[in-house]
Design an enzyme around this catalytic site. Sequence first.
Site, mmCIF file in Angstrom:
data_model
loop_
_atom_site.group_PDB
_atom_site.id
_atom_site.type_symbol
_atom_site.label_atom_id
_atom_site.label_comp_id
_atom_site.label_asym_id
_atom_site.label_seq_id
_atom_site.Cartn_x
_atom_site.Cartn_y
_atom_site.Cartn_z
ATOM 1 N N ARG A 1 1.306 -44.925 61.182
ATOM 2 C CA ARG A 1 0.579 -43.647 61.243
ATOM 3 C C ARG A 1 -0.775 -43.722 60.503
ATOM 4 N NH1 ARG A 1 4.504 -39.287 59.078
ATOM 5 N NH2 ARG A 1 5.230 -41.052 57.832
ATOM 6 N N GLU A 2 -1.458 -44.848 60.674
ATOM 7 C CA GLU A 2 -2.727 -45.032 59.976
ATOM 8 C C GLU A 2 -3.736 -43.935 60.332
ATOM 9 O OE1 GLU A 2 -1.027 -47.302 61.604
ATOM 10 O OE2 GLU A 2 -1.003 -49.210 60.548
ATOM 11 N N LYS B 1 1.498 -27.204 75.449
ATOM 12 C CA LYS B 1 2.211 -28.436 75.763
ATOM 13 C C LYS B 1 1.591 -29.179 76.945
ATOM 14 C CE LYS B 1 6.606 -28.048 76.348
ATOM 15 N NZ LYS B 1 7.351 -29.266 75.971
ATOM 16 N N SER C 1 15.808 -20.471 57.198
ATOM 17 C CA SER C 1 15.318 -21.306 56.105
ATOM 18 C C SER C 1 14.527 -20.475 55.099
ATOM 19 C CB SER C 1 14.455 -22.439 56.648
ATOM 20 O OG SER C 1 13.359 -21.922 57.348
ATOM 21 N N CYS D 1 3.006 -35.739 63.778
ATOM 22 C CA CYS D 1 3.911 -36.608 64.530
ATOM 23 C C CYS D 1 5.336 -36.099 64.392
ATOM 24 C CB CYS D 1 3.862 -38.023 63.961
ATOM 25 S SG CYS D 1 2.234 -38.751 64.051
ATOM 26 N N ASP E 1 20.466 -21.598 66.799
ATOM 27 C CA ASP E 1 19.042 -21.597 67.153
ATOM 28 C C ASP E 1 18.808 -22.353 68.446
ATOM 29 O OD1 ASP E 1 18.205 -20.221 64.877
ATOM 30 O OD2 ASP E 1 18.149 -22.056 63.680
ATOM 31 N N GLU F 1 11.097 -25.029 76.228
ATOM 32 C CA GLU F 1 10.401 -26.310 76.400
ATOM 33 C C GLU F 1 10.998 -27.201 77.462
ATOM 34 O OE1 GLU F 1 9.324 -27.245 71.838
ATOM 35 O OE2 GLU F 1 9.722 -28.900 73.175
ATOM 36 N N HIS G 1 3.647 -18.045 60.124
ATOM 37 C CA HIS G 1 2.667 -19.131 60.131
ATOM 38 C C HIS G 1 1.452 -18.792 59.292
ATOM 39 C CE1 HIS G 1 4.964 -19.642 63.905
ATOM 40 N NE2 HIS G 1 5.033 -20.865 63.446
HETATM 41 N N1 GLN Z 1 16.902 -21.613 61.384
HETATM 42 C C1 GLN Z 1 15.669 -22.314 61.501
HETATM 43 C C2 GLN Z 1 14.779 -21.960 60.318
HETATM 44 O O1 GLN Z 1 14.830 -20.888 59.866
HETATM 45 C C3 GLN Z 1 14.947 -21.986 62.779
HETATM 46 C C4 GLN Z 1 13.692 -22.777 62.941
HETATM 47 C C5 GLN Z 1 13.013 -22.613 64.277
HETATM 48 O O2 GLN Z 1 13.298 -21.711 65.018
HETATM 49 N N2 GLN Z 1 12.091 -23.465 64.591
HETATM 50 O O3 GLN Z 1 13.998 -22.748 59.859
#
Ligand code: GLN
Length: 758
Positions: A16-17, A116, A437, A520, A603, A609, A698
Amino acid sequence: MTTTHNLGYPRIGGRRELKFALEALWNGTSSEQVLQETAGGLRAQNWQEQAGLSLAPVGDFSLYDQVLDMSATLGNLPERANTREGSALDAYFRVARGRSPNDTACCSVHAGEMTKWFDTNYHYIVPEFNADTSFSLNADRILAQLAEARAQGINAKPVIIGPVTYLWLGKAKDESDRLQLLSKLLPVYSELLTKLAEAGAEWVQIDEPALVTELDADWKHAFILAYHELKTAPVKLLLTTYFGELRENLQLACELPVAGIHLDTISAGNEVARLADWLPPHKVLSLGVINGRNIWKTDLNATLDLLVPLKEKLGERLWLAPSCSLLHVPVDLESETTLDSEIRNWLAFARQKLHELNTLAKALDEGRESVAEELAANQNAIDSRRQSSRVHNPSVAKALKAVTPEHGQRKSPFSTRARLQQERLQLPAYPTTTIGSFPQTPEIRQVRKDFRQGNLSEQDYTARVHEEIAFCVAQQEALGLDVLVHGEAERNDMVEYFGEQLEGYVFSRFGWVQSYGSRCVKPPILFGDITRPRAMTVDWIKYAQSLTDKPLKGMLTGPVTILNWSFVRDDQPRKDTCLQLALAVREEVLDLEKAGVGIIQIDEAALREGLPLRQSDWNTYLDWAIEAFRISANGVRDVTQIHTHMCYSEFNDIIGAIARMDADVITIETSRSAMELLDAFRGFEYPNDIGPGVYDIHSPNIPQVEQVTNLMEQAAKRIPAERLWVNPDCGLKTRRWEEVVPALEAMVAAARELRAQS
Ligand code: GLN
Ligand code: ZN
């Protein structure tokens, strides 16, 4: 001699340079010059690897994205990037990332939209158009790379994105018809092709993967217009398609006035014969016979069996190549010194795939005897994989056979379940929860690393993760959330974590594949029948539940997402692999239920995708994907509440499938669309509970209470309030506690206000 060539090589580097050089520049610890030196070194190395081919690609190397490069070449970087100070590279990064290394906060612009690249996991920067977009050639980059390659003794074939696919990939910001731009675009392409010819290129690879998608009459016509105008260019064009079958576009592709055509025979093997018959006798047929999307060795003998008669028929007109750019596979298997040797023997990364290509060509030209040793070794590997008991597990085959539709069916309809679940859970109106999370602090990452490297005993590791879980649960209680989670401190990644615990997976050390820019991913390798030797999450969740009287939600990744984010087997349909994963997740779900966990979230972040490129193939995919989810989730009792989560905001076209999952609660990303995306759910009369995300995880911005109540009021106009949940858009792992706490405080306060009002 059979001509061999390659469509593109990974540019990120075996270690991954490029990633590290880019990030050093961006964070101000390096210079443009250092970056360019690293990039030049990688190009030289890549060409060296490809020196054995008749033609090596040039211009496939990119500092960020090949589509953005094409925009730059065509003079179509958005205006907003150019009006600032700095170098051309500054402007380029500004479009890619919203800012360049030298920009202060005041100078940032919004980044180009990313999406994508066809059905891969690579993301490109979407070209921007409007009715008066004009184009002008800036060929410096590709000409410089061409000169560089030629100076290194490489027989270079420039690679560009074709004009129709370029327009197809982009978006008109003013809703104008971007096809109208074709007539302005073509002269610039002509000029580019002339310049490439003058610089010594005999062939140019012109990528038109839009040909494997459903095209309406205008787009088809655009192909005819474009290639009739470009046919006077003083180079030979290799019209390159990949990622799918040409189907109804096959005749069109054959008839375009170009010197040759490339077909991805991995995904369109059934079209080879037709193409070989139909292609006018002066055209080259390049067959992409080595899979550029996965990491398995090619069955060379079987491939030769197909190629030998074609070689007889086509002679020098037959070219060989990988199916698509090797951008989508890791660089070099040689680096994987710690990989299980039996399985390693079944694999080929980019470097190895080129070697296979050379072997095939030599066998065609000089007979199989000339490469007898390579072929024998390859055959051994293929046989070993085919027969390995690590791949084929009879008990899995048996379990799969025993699956019936009842496995995917909840016992009672949602209305009954909802009542029973409410009696058990006693949740208030507008229940609050999170997606799973919580912040992954440097400390907790270090704990995982120490354990992995053997510097922390299992006992100490468990104690440290317990500490983190306890902290996380205490925070959530203090915040007043209604449904708690354990926080996922033990997880590096939502797929890898499960892959590591399932039989049938291995992990590479350097198997990185570019996702976008410097980012990546390292997809785990699913090589065999999937079994779950032991429970994967139960102890952590049980521990978390033991700390609180509030309901705790167990957290799993669904089968479709595990499938779509892994390198998977090519010896059985994806559908079968998905079903195996579904059975493993189902066992985990049932174990969680047995352990007293009342809410389980599965999830499916990557469900969308996996959609095929052609809409006419969607239902086939959705049928088995949704069935897999149902099998994983729906074996539970009525009182157990199933949640699912999807972090994207396009549901319109798949809402029926989403409803068929029959999750009791779905949480989705909505905050940025001001709840408009709930219209899809309303229009469909989606029957179950929904948690529309109320803030964008985000962004570091902390939402205000009023913002959240406003969003929920918007939501309540579309979905009955008694079926609404309040939660963030996605997981909080990338945020800091200092951001998460006030954000969730606002969210909980908003929910309380809404309850008071109702
Ligand atoms: N349960 C995961 C989290 O909270 C869901 C992540 C996701 O949807 N990309 O990180
Ligand atoms: Zn998400």
